[in-house]
Design a protein around this motif. Structure first.
Motif, PDB file in Angstrom:
ATOM      1  N   UNK A  59       0.505  -1.393  -0.095  1.00 39.76           N
ATOM      2  CA  UNK A  59       0.085   0.282  -0.016  1.00 39.76           C
ATOM      3  C   UNK A  59       0.852   1.116  -0.049  1.00 39.76           C
ATOM      4  N   UNK A  60       1.693   1.001   0.236  1.00 37.17           N
ATOM      5  CA  UNK A  60       2.824   2.135   1.151  1.00 37.17           C
ATOM      6  C   UNK A  60       3.400   2.714  -0.421  1.00 37.17           C
ATOM      7  N   UNK A  61       3.780   1.805  -1.317  1.00 35.77           N
ATOM      8  CA  UNK A  61       4.331   1.630  -2.409  1.00 35.77           C
ATOM      9  C   UNK A  61       3.937   2.791  -3.227  1.00 35.77           C
ATOM     10  N   UNK A  62       2.032   1.437  -3.581  1.00 39.69           N
ATOM     11  CA  UNK A  62       1.263   1.938  -4.218  1.00 39.69           C
ATOM     12  C   UNK A  62       0.901   4.045  -4.595  1.00 39.69           C
ATOM     13  N   UNK A  63       0.363   4.052  -3.297  1.00 38.56           N
ATOM     14  CA  UNK A  63       0.717   5.712  -2.755  1.00 38.56           C
ATOM     15  C   UNK A  63       2.333   6.492  -3.107  1.00 38.56           C
ATOM     16  N   UNK A  64       2.533   5.850  -2.894  1.00 41.60           N
ATOM     17  CA  UNK A  64       3.802   6.661  -3.344  1.00 41.60           C
ATOM     18  C   UNK A  64       4.313   7.287  -5.193  1.00 41.60           C
ATOM     19  N   UNK A  65       3.925   6.169  -5.090  1.00 43.95           N
ATOM     20  CA  UNK A  65       3.528   6.068  -7.181  1.00 43.95           C
ATOM     21  C   UNK A  65       2.142   6.870  -7.323  1.00 43.95           C
ATOM     22  N   UNK A  66       1.686   7.269  -7.017  1.00 43.68           N
ATOM     23  CA  UNK A  66       0.542   7.572  -6.797  1.00 43.68           C
ATOM     24  C   UNK A  66       1.011   8.975  -7.215  1.00 43.68           C
ATOM     25  N   UNK A  67       0.956   9.479  -6.190  1.00 38.39           N
ATOM     26  CA  UNK A  67       1.497  10.776  -5.572  1.00 38.39           C
ATOM     27  C   UNK A  67       1.716  12.023  -6.725  1.00 38.39           C
ATOM     28  N   UNK A  68       3.504  11.357  -7.520  1.00 34.67           N
ATOM     29  CA  UNK A  68       4.213  11.871  -8.110  1.00 34.67           C
ATOM     30  C   UNK A  68       3.459  11.793  -9.832  1.00 34.67           C
ATOM     31  N   UNK A  69       2.249  11.022  -9.574  1.00 37.79           N
ATOM     32  CA  UNK A  69       1.696  11.704 -10.914  1.00 37.79           C
ATOM     33  C   UNK A  69       1.583  12.890 -11.847  1.00 37.79           C
ATOM     34  N   UNK A  70       0.590  13.701 -11.075  1.00 35.64           N
ATOM     35  CA  UNK A  70       0.218  14.801 -11.447  1.00 35.64           C
ATOM     36  C   UNK A  70       1.070  16.367 -11.717  1.00 35.64           C
ATOM     37  N   UNK A  71       2.031  15.686 -10.730  1.00 30.26           N
ATOM     38  CA  UNK A  71       2.829  17.240 -10.557  1.00 30.26           C
ATOM     39  C   UNK A  71       3.818  16.738 -12.164  1.00 30.26           C
ATOM     40  N   UNK A  72       4.011  15.122 -12.353  1.00 23.58           N
ATOM     41  CA  UNK A  72       5.615  14.942 -13.567  1.00 23.58           C
ATOM     42  C   UNK A  72       4.412  14.756 -14.867  1.00 23.58           C
ATOM     43  N   UNK A  73       3.295  14.849 -15.194  1.00 26.90           N
ATOM     44  CA  UNK A  73       2.234  14.598 -15.983  1.00 26.90           C
ATOM     45  C   UNK A  73       2.001  16.805 -16.345  1.00 26.90           C
ATOM     46  N   UNK A  74       1.894  17.328 -15.239  1.00 27.59           N
ATOM     47  CA  UNK A  74       2.082  18.911 -15.860  1.00 27.59           C
ATOM     48  C   UNK A  74       3.449  19.190 -16.666  1.00 27.59           C
ATOM     49  N   UNK A  75       4.223  18.867 -15.918  1.00 26.84           N
ATOM     50  CA  UNK A  75       5.913  19.297 -16.109  1.00 26.84           C
ATOM     51  C   UNK A  75       6.337  18.517 -17.462  1.00 26.84           C
ATOM     52  N   UNK A  76       5.376  17.489 -17.554  1.00 25.65           N
ATOM     53  CA  UNK A  76       6.464  17.097 -18.622  1.00 25.65           C
ATOM     54  C   UNK A  76       5.239  17.522 -19.828  1.00 25.65           C
TER      55      UNK A  76
END
Length: 421
Positions: A59-76
């Protein structure tokens, strides 16, 4: 697909993204070991604390993965779309290239939206695959057509980010990227530089998260194996074949495009493209295949000026299989979860897939999988949790992605060359 690209910033400056090496083989091995361990030890009376600990790690690894989606998508998106807009101003050849790019991407997304449900009806998902959904949260409700149109513009972009409303976020940052290209050079340079730094920072974060992917994937896979039994392996095999089949459509489309728009017979095109395809399969990298693609273009008799302009540009901003195969993953998870995808939801997915594909730069396969498919799934109301395990087998569909991408790059180059004569 497993490469980094160099998106152009304002003022002609090149912005390089950090290079990340990921433990792909080790993550795949962890998936197999976790599934096998769960199957073998399901009825062995493991202590409850051990099961809960593994569930917590996953669960912790999954949440860590999810938390990066929006800022990384926005910048890319900002980096990639500023490069795309500037490419469109490079001349008629660039505009012809971009028209073909959008045509291919839209065709791939529409094909998957129509063909994949029929394919799954003919070859149903194995019942054992239901174990992949045990950790999935409830899917988002998909709005009706009027609500969908109203949701395209978010009154509060911060609130939209908090609610992971990917469609209005994607539209906002696409418009923001276009606006940057209209600013004075100094201001545009400053903003693009900021998003370049943000992208690199987020890539480092997601790189750290994916470096511990073997532990997270093992923990999640153990639970899936315990719930699904040996059928979990069959479910993964079914998933790989179905998703790769959608990439196969793009591969076939490349031969058709070369014949119709490039004026090259399929047999001649196949012979000339074979060396580049061999490099693509062996390296799973469009960038590493670029020298071989230039050689194949020469074998096809394409003008050197066209090939040397179009092919590097295609490697940087054109991922022909992205909408087709990324939509396939999202639709597969939707079918797995029993979610009916309405035409409105499919349209939302295609729109996000199109912008994400054109706007995002080439990244290592595992990162690209999360960045590209997560927003599509969220826009369609599909749970993203199963993606945490599917990312471990991305190395296999990625072979089809790179093969079809390289072949389509050559086909598009032949079309641009012929129309420019």
């Amino acid at each position: 697909m497993n490469e980094t690209a160099e998106p152009a910033g304002s003022g002609g400056r090149t912005y390089e993204l950090v290079t990340i090496r990921l433990p792909v083989a080790l993550t795949f091995a962890a998936l197999v070991a976790g599934l096998a361990g769960g199957v073998l030890l399901a009825d062995s009376g493991l202590p409850e604390w051990l099961r809960e600990t593994l569930a917590l790690i996953g669960t912790l690894w999954l949440r860590a993965l999810q938390m990066t989606i929006i800022p990384l998508v926005a910048s890319l998106l900002v980096l990639g779309l500023t490069q795309t807009v500037r490419a469109a101003s490079a001349g008629r050849a660039a505009r012809r290239f971009l028209l073909l790019v959008f045509g291919v991407l839209i065709a791939g997304g529409l094909f998957t939206a129509l063909a994949l449900p029929a394919l799954l009806a003919a070859f149903p998902i194995p019942p054992s695959a239901s174990g992949f959904l045990a950790e999935a949260r409830e899917a988002q409700e998909v709005p009706g057509i009027l609500d969908f149109l109203a949701s395209l513009v978010a009154p509060n972009i911060i609130a939209a980010a908090a609610e992971t409303a990917m469609l209005p976020l994607t539209i906002f940052f696409a418009l923001f990227a276009v606006a940057i290209t209209r600013l004075p050079d100094e201001q545009g340079e400053r903003l693009v530089g900021f998003f370049h730094a943000l992208a690199n920072a987020m890539l480092l974060v997601i790189g750290w998260v994916l470096w511990v992917a073997p532990a997270g994937v093992f923990a999640l896979a153990f639970g899936v194996g315990a719930r699904s039994g040996g059928g979990a392996f069959a479910a993964l095999g079914h998933y790989i074949l179905v998703v790769s089949a959608m990439g196969g459509f793009v591969l076939v489309l490349a031969y058709a495009l070369a014949a119709v728009l490039g004026g090259i017979s399929p047999w001649r095109f196949a012979r000339a493209a074979l060396p580049a395809q061999a490099v693509a399969v062996s390296t799973q990298s469009s960038l590493a295949s670029l020298p071989a693609m230039l050689d194949s273009a020469s074998r096809l008799g394409l003008r050197a000026a066209t090939a040397e302009f179009v092919l590097p540009l295609a490697v940087a901003i054109f991922r022909a299989t992205s909408p087709a195969m990324n939509m396939a993953v999202a639709l597969y998870v939707a079918a797995l979860a029993g979610i009916e995808i309405t035409p409105v939801a499919a349209l939302a997915g295609i729109m996000v897939a199109l912008v994400i594909s054109v706007g995002s730069v080439s990244l290592p396969g595992s990162i690209s999988f999360v960045v590209s498919i997560g927003p599509i799934a969220l826009a369609m109301g599909v749970p993203v949790e199963p993606l945490a395990l599917l990312v471990a087998v991305e190395m296999l569909p990625d072979i089809m992605r790179t093969l079809a991408n390289v072949t389509m790059n050559l086909a598009v180059t032949s079309a641009v060359d012929r129309t420019g004569r």
